[in-house]
Design an enzyme around this catalytic site. Structure first.
Site, PDB file in Angstrom:
ATOM      1  N   THR A 120      20.256   5.035 -35.398  1.00  0.00           N
ATOM      2  CA  THR A 120      21.732   5.466 -35.650  1.00  0.00           C
ATOM      3  C   THR A 120      22.311   5.825 -36.732  1.00  0.00           C
ATOM      4  O   THR A 120      21.763   5.582 -37.595  1.00  0.00           O
ATOM      5  CB  THR A 120      22.301   4.268 -34.276  1.00  0.00           C
ATOM      6  OG1 THR A 120      23.449   4.326 -34.124  1.00  0.00           O
ATOM      7  CG2 THR A 120      21.798   2.721 -35.282  1.00  0.00           C
ATOM      8  N   LYS A 151      27.086  -0.264 -37.636  1.00  0.00           N
ATOM      9  CA  LYS A 151      28.644   0.606 -37.070  1.00  0.00           C
ATOM     10  C   LYS A 151      28.311   2.153 -36.830  1.00  0.00           C
ATOM     11  O   LYS A 151      27.359   2.750 -36.957  1.00  0.00           O
ATOM     12  CB  LYS A 151      28.963   1.255 -38.545  1.00  0.00           C
ATOM     13  CG  LYS A 151      28.168   2.248 -39.479  1.00  0.00           C
ATOM     14  CD  LYS A 151      29.567   3.047 -40.149  1.00  0.00           C
ATOM     15  CE  LYS A 151      30.490   3.712 -38.990  1.00  0.00           C
ATOM     16  NZ  LYS A 151      30.550   4.996 -38.959  1.00  0.00           N
ATOM     17  N   GLU A 201      34.562   5.906 -29.159  1.00  0.00           N
ATOM     18  CA  GLU A 201      35.625   6.270 -29.437  1.00  0.00           C
ATOM     19  C   GLU A 201      36.406   6.604 -28.386  1.00  0.00           C
ATOM     20  O   GLU A 201      36.207   7.260 -28.139  1.00  0.00           O
ATOM     21  CB  GLU A 201      35.990   7.384 -30.657  1.00  0.00           C
ATOM     22  CG  GLU A 201      35.344   7.263 -32.217  1.00  0.00           C
ATOM     23  CD  GLU A 201      35.216   8.445 -33.282  1.00  0.00           C
ATOM     24  OE1 GLU A 201      35.458   7.599 -34.423  1.00  0.00           O
ATOM     25  OE2 GLU A 201      35.489   9.371 -32.519  1.00  0.00           O
ATOM     26  N   THR A 229      33.898   2.280 -39.510  1.00  0.00           N
ATOM     27  CA  THR A 229      35.374   3.686 -39.845  1.00  0.00           C
ATOM     28  C   THR A 229      36.074   3.434 -39.422  1.00  0.00           C
ATOM     29  O   THR A 229      37.534   2.957 -39.262  1.00  0.00           O
ATOM     30  CB  THR A 229      34.644   4.184 -40.616  1.00  0.00           C
ATOM     31  OG1 THR A 229      33.809   4.914 -38.967  1.00  0.00           O
ATOM     32  CG2 THR A 229      34.278   4.498 -41.591  1.00  0.00           C
ATOM     33  N   ASN A 264      39.730  12.114 -32.345  1.00  0.00           N
ATOM     34  CA  ASN A 264      39.272  13.665 -33.026  1.00  0.00           C
ATOM     35  C   ASN A 264      40.132  14.366 -33.685  1.00  0.00           C
ATOM     36  O   ASN A 264      39.724  15.236 -34.199  1.00  0.00           O
ATOM     37  CB  ASN A 264      38.235  12.612 -32.213  1.00  0.00           C
ATOM     38  CG  ASN A 264      37.192  12.337 -32.598  1.00  0.00           C
ATOM     39  OD1 ASN A 264      37.070  12.277 -33.711  1.00  0.00           O
ATOM     40  ND2 ASN A 264      36.813  11.743 -31.523  1.00  0.00           N
TER      41      ASN A 264
END
Lengths: 429, 429
Positions: free
Chosen positions: B203, B192, B282, B170, B424
């Site tokens: 996870t 992922k 991220e 993603t 985010n």
């Protein structure tokens, strides 16, 4: 919260709030120093402030951080609380004096000098420090500066707490001062703090002054409860500092008509200061107000509210005006699932800006609602600039009922913006 | 971790790791859809992936999120684990299918279609979804797409897991795939995840495939422990998702010489994938590796390490290459003080980049050390750009001995950068 349209407006507002209670005075000085840990070519400016009572009092109380590595002033103040008599507190910004070999000695040397100048016992004075953790206070420079602060406090004709609220600031973008009057007396309090903020006992620094006659015992019974309901229900960044303290003292000059009214006034002052701190949080654009109801206990309600306002994904979504409601529910499910709170999803109802976003175990979103909530979030935020006053009084309201009991709590938090990262990635330079 | 200098290098490296174990195949398709919650004018693209075993197996295991609001696929997979037989899993990105009225039904409809095409029982299939929480899957579009994915899996001649590692992404910036060979057999796993990551059980998504003969019982006994020591010791942003799962399955085609060697290989694969996830977090510029030693229990060591890597003030300081060591110690004191761990400050020793920064209860900083540590932090970070491969393999090493016992844990975390906020604050648009 009062709305100001300029720094002048806000300063005027503070002046009107800031009258010192009878029997208090303040004095200030500044000094230039080089932190030993950085070397002689680095110069910084420190403010030294003195909050002084005309006469000593036995009516004083304090609450402190639960951080296991408290600053030397916290260690020292905790001991001073056992004494019968309090005369004042000497406060510096820039360096927090935490875990330094000579930390307590350093604070005591500064206190001893001040006590000599004031003409009181060193046991009657406290000290309070905030700023960088891990640096040593510039003790000799501070000792040289102390007499000027004492002289200024003795000469204080202004008798207003605004300067105190300004001089204790570090990364704060505006000074924080609140007051209430009661039967001719008053409670005036100042606070500092903008980052490393999730108090769990006391906040950053808060000094509460009153001339209303209240006994040592009553004050000490009351303060922890009020702090628990105000400063302990906010979070800017989930970090509890080494230096948090709330100190309250009364000169007992004005008769207090009713202890309940006094507590209400104290609660109001602390509650408003707590909101001021979040609103002034580092990089804060949106203040998030989470009301958790239907909890089995107040502790659960607080913990669930904090889990939500401390979730980086909730904080960034709100910063971006994005009603990403899945993150709201997920943060609660994460906390409850990992902490033995067996919340049944089908009993939970969640609202954002008054609109139901989750009920009966499922999300309740539509394209229209999505657009309304984006507009709502946009309206509740501002690009944070350090204007020197709170630029709006709005909150992003999240109301949650978890259907497990009758306990409630309101938690205030802030969003997570680029400005927070900017300030904290380079705090010391 | 292997170092690649380009996307091509990295892709070649993955190809060499990615051989599917005997008896596995993969198939893919894509579809275009409009989320019901946004309206018909919003178009998005979804990947549909199928991981298929040539024959059904009883050797399969899984671990799942502890989030109290798990996605429908988690609910469904938990039940499927009770069955005797497993044939494959169908995976989509973009929508996580969490707390939707029709959530489990939706997943079952997709599974039923796949089972019909494959020619197996629907009870032999699982499903897995990640993406936005709170949206409904585009069920009819997905049902239409399923046959193509099944056909592709049946026709799979490539027999390599690289495409699977890419198609389940993603916000991941690079695909994550690791493998080990053992006695002619192999373990190959893909994962992922880049945000909403502090697994505490499993996870995000991880699929582990092996052809080494291992019993259902042995696999189920082993997996939770390996997950606890790998995926449960990382944190990107302290948020545990609603959809975390690790699924492992064996085709049992190759004799396994030694169960201990199998576990070691499984540990290596999971440990490397866990680090891949943090490195790909991220906005991650620095990967922080905290080794906590001298704890009374592994649980304490993990919790202290996580408190440090989850502190926004530690994370932003590291992002800014600022050795603000006071924040490191404060985060530990905060956690211990509020969780009944009576760590004596004088027993703690803390190192950053191998240099002592705290010992005997006090900080040990000098101007020279400060400069060396700034240089160290600069060297350990990069401006995160989505290059499609891990741009360095360095870690910021923080070593802590708390002198309370003999337990140890290593926790991996990431810094907090502007890129994290950027991604985010506007994730869904």
């Amino acid at each position: 919260m009062q709305k100001s349209n300029s720094a002048t407006d806000y300063r005027n507002e503070l002046e009107s709030r800031g009258t010192l209670p009878e029997g208090f005075s303040t004095g200030f000085t500044g000094l230039s120093f080089s932190p030993a840990e950085l070397g002689a070519d680095q110069k910084m400016e420190m403010n030294l402030s003195l909050l002084l009572l005309d006469e000593s009092t036995s009516s004083f109380a304090g609450t402190f951080t639960k951080n296991l590595f408290p600053g030397a002033p916290v260690l020292l103040c905790r001991k001073r609380l056992e004494n019968d008599s309090f005369r004042g507190i000497i406060i510096n910004n820039k360096i927090a004096n935490v875990c330094i070999e000579t930390g307590v000695d350093d604070s005591e040397k500064i206190i001893n000098t001040a006590a000599e100048e004031i003409g009181c016992g060193p046991d009657q004075l406290m000290s309070s420090s905030t700023g960088v953790i891990g640096w040593r206070l510039p003790v000799s420079d501070m000792i040289k500066a102390v007499p000027e602060a004492v002289k200024a406090a003795k000469d204080d004709n202004h008798r207003n707490a605004v300067t105190l609220s300004e001089r204790i600031m570090t990364t704060d973008s505006f000074p924080k001062l609140r007051s209430r009057t009661l039967a001719g007396g008053r409670i005036t309090a100042v606070a500092k703090g903008a980052g490393m903020i999730e108090p769990n006992m006391a906040t950053m620094l808060c000094f509460i002054m009153t001339d209303l006659d209240i006994s040592r015992e009553a004050l000490r019974e009351m303060l922890p409860g009020v702090v628990a309901e105000t400063f302990n229900r906010i979070s800017v960044d989930s970090d509890q500092s080494t230096s948090d303290m709330v100190i309250a003292a009364s000169t007992n000059k004005i008769a207090c008509p009713d202890i309940k009214e006094f507590r209400d006034a104290l609660y109001d002052v602390c509650s408003e200061l707590a909101e001021d701190i979040v609103r002034n949080g580092e990089g804060t654009s949106h203040v998030i107000r989470v009301c958790v109801d239907g909890a089995a206990s107040v502790e659960d309600a607080c913990a669930i509210g904090k889990a939500l306002v401390n979730s980086p994904l909730v904080k960034t979504a709100v910063a971006g005006n994005d009603p990403n409601v899945g993150r709201f529910a997920s943060s609660i499910g994460d906390y409850c699932g990992n902490n033995g709170i067996n919340l049944p999803a089908e009993k939970m109802e969640m609202k954002l800006g008054g609109e139901i976003i989750f009920s009966g175990g499922v999300f309740r979103m539509t394209p229209d609602k999505e657009l309304r909530l984006v507009a709502y979030l946009k309206d509740c935020g501002t690009i944070p600039e350090h204007k020197g006053w709170p630029v709006h009084e709005k909150t992003v309201n999240i109301d949650i009922n978890i259907g497990m009991g009758n306990s409630q709590s309101i938690i205030l938090g802030s969003d997570l913006t680029h400005e927070y990262v900017r300030e904290n990635a380079d705090y010391r330079t």
